[in-house]
Design a protein around this motif. Structure first.
Motif, short mmCIF file in Angstrom:
data_model
loop_
_atom_site.label_atom_id
_atom_site.label_comp_id
_atom_site.label_asym_id
_atom_site.label_seq_id
_atom_site.Cartn_x
_atom_site.Cartn_y
_atom_site.Cartn_z
N LEU A 35 0.82 -1.20 0.00
CA LEU A 35 0.00 0.00 0.00
C LEU A 35 0.86 1.26 0.00
CD1 LEU A 35 -2.78 -1.06 2.55
CD2 LEU A 35 -2.97 -0.90 0.07
N GLU A 47 -4.55 5.43 9.40
CA GLU A 47 -4.77 4.58 8.23
C GLU A 47 -4.33 3.14 8.52
OE1 GLU A 47 -4.18 8.05 4.82
OE2 GLU A 47 -2.53 6.70 5.35
N GLN A 48 -3.20 2.98 9.21
CA GLN A 48 -2.77 1.64 9.59
C GLN A 48 -3.75 0.99 10.55
OE1 GLN A 48 1.26 1.69 11.05
NE2 GLN A 48 2.04 2.85 9.31
N ILE A 55 -6.81 -0.18 8.58
CA ILE A 55 -6.54 -1.39 7.79
C ILE A 55 -6.60 -2.62 8.68
CG2 ILE A 55 -4.77 -2.59 6.46
CD1 ILE A 55 -3.86 0.18 5.47
N LYS A 56 -6.01 -2.55 9.86
CA LYS A 56 -6.03 -3.69 10.78
C LYS A 56 -7.45 -4.03 11.21
CE LYS A 56 -1.43 -2.68 12.65
NZ LYS A 56 -0.66 -2.26 13.85
N ASP A 81 -9.38 -5.64 8.38
CA ASP A 81 -8.93 -7.01 8.14
C ASP A 81 -9.45 -7.97 9.20
OD1 ASP A 81 -6.92 -8.71 6.47
OD2 ASP A 81 -6.46 -9.18 8.55
N ARG A 84 -17.69 -0.09 5.42
CA ARG A 84 -16.30 0.22 5.75
C ARG A 84 -16.13 1.70 6.07
NH1 ARG A 84 -15.23 -3.77 1.59
NH2 ARG A 84 -15.29 -2.15 -0.01
N THR A 104 -6.42 8.02 -0.17
CA THR A 104 -6.09 6.77 0.52
C THR A 104 -7.30 6.24 1.28
OG1 THR A 104 -3.80 7.51 0.76
CG2 THR A 104 -4.52 5.69 2.15
N LEU A 109 -9.40 2.77 0.55
CA LEU A 109 -9.54 1.77 1.61
C LEU A 109 -11.00 1.42 1.85
CD1 LEU A 109 -6.93 3.01 4.25
CD2 LEU A 109 -6.73 1.07 2.69
#
Length: 225
Positions: free
Chosen positions: A26, A37-38, A41-42, A45, A70, A95, A99
């Motif tokens: 990414l 943002e991290q 994403i976690k 997921d 989301r 971004t 996502l």
């Protein structure tokens, strides 16, 4: 304990896989990822929110439901106060938009569609289903114990012990004492005295066991004796 360690190791392994494999890919496309943002994403997921989003309509199936789901998770992560703030951020933040699942800003739905989709997702109990799946996947073989403390007022027959009126303290002017003036040393507090003691019995001897009067605040905000 071994079950807890094995379960935590699975979760930790998944997090490390995301950081070592997905994040570099990414970052090649979007640049350096911010901490939020991290985190998003976690969460996406782990939650796998797409598994719980379904539509039963055959003629005109609703669109963008997975993307909107989301986006509402992103709203919580970024702490947006309103849906309007979320939509405005999606239009300018490429971004975040990718996502959530939209490639172009023109594809982002209107605020009214977000509102209708939120009602549909609430009726589907998306958050509860995602939580149940997470527990079944990682914590199904574990047993948790908890302790609940009830602070409800309980009437007692014992009455409070009357205390002798303390002697009135001599008030001194603020500041350093005058030359030749003698003042009584300040009595150390109980905690300060206990620091110099060695045994528990000595420490407990300083604490009064007589019934006293206390005031607490109940759930309605009223004070009770």
């Amino acid at each position: 304990m071994s079950k807890i360690i094995s379960t935590l190791s699975k979760m930790w392994l998944k997090v490390k896989n995301i950081e070592n494999s997905l994040f570099p890919e990414l970052q090649e496309q979007f640049g350096v990822l911010s901490p939020k943002e991290q985190k998003l994403i976690k969460i996406l997921d782990f939650a796998e929110i797409e598994k719980n989003v379904c539509s039963t309509s055959k003629t005109n199936p609703p669109k963008d439901r997975e993307e909107i789901a989301r986006a509402f998770i992103a709203k919580s992560v970024y702490n947006f106060q309103t849906t309007r703030d979320l939509i405005d951020r999606l239009h300018v933040d490429k971004t975040l938009r990718v996502l959530c699942g939209w490639r172009y800003s023109s594809s982002i739905p209107s605020e009214s569609k977000f509102s209708r989709a939120f009602q549909e997702l609430s009726e589907l109990n998306i958050a509860q289903k995602a939580h149940e799946q997470f527990v079944q996947k990682y914590l199904s073989q574990m047993t948790f114990f908890y302790n609940a403390t009830d602070a409800t007022k309980i009437p007692l027959r014992e009455k409070a012990v009357k205390k002798d009126k303390a002697e009135a303290k001599v008030k001194h002017k603020a500041g350093r004492p005058k030359k030749g003036e003698k003042r009584e040393p300040i009595k150390p507090k109980i905690l300060e005295q206990q620091q110099e003691m060695q045994t528990v019995d000595e420490m407990l001897s300083l604490i009064s066991t007589d019934c006293g009067v206390g005031i607490k605040q109940n759930s309605k905000g009223n004070r009770e004796v």
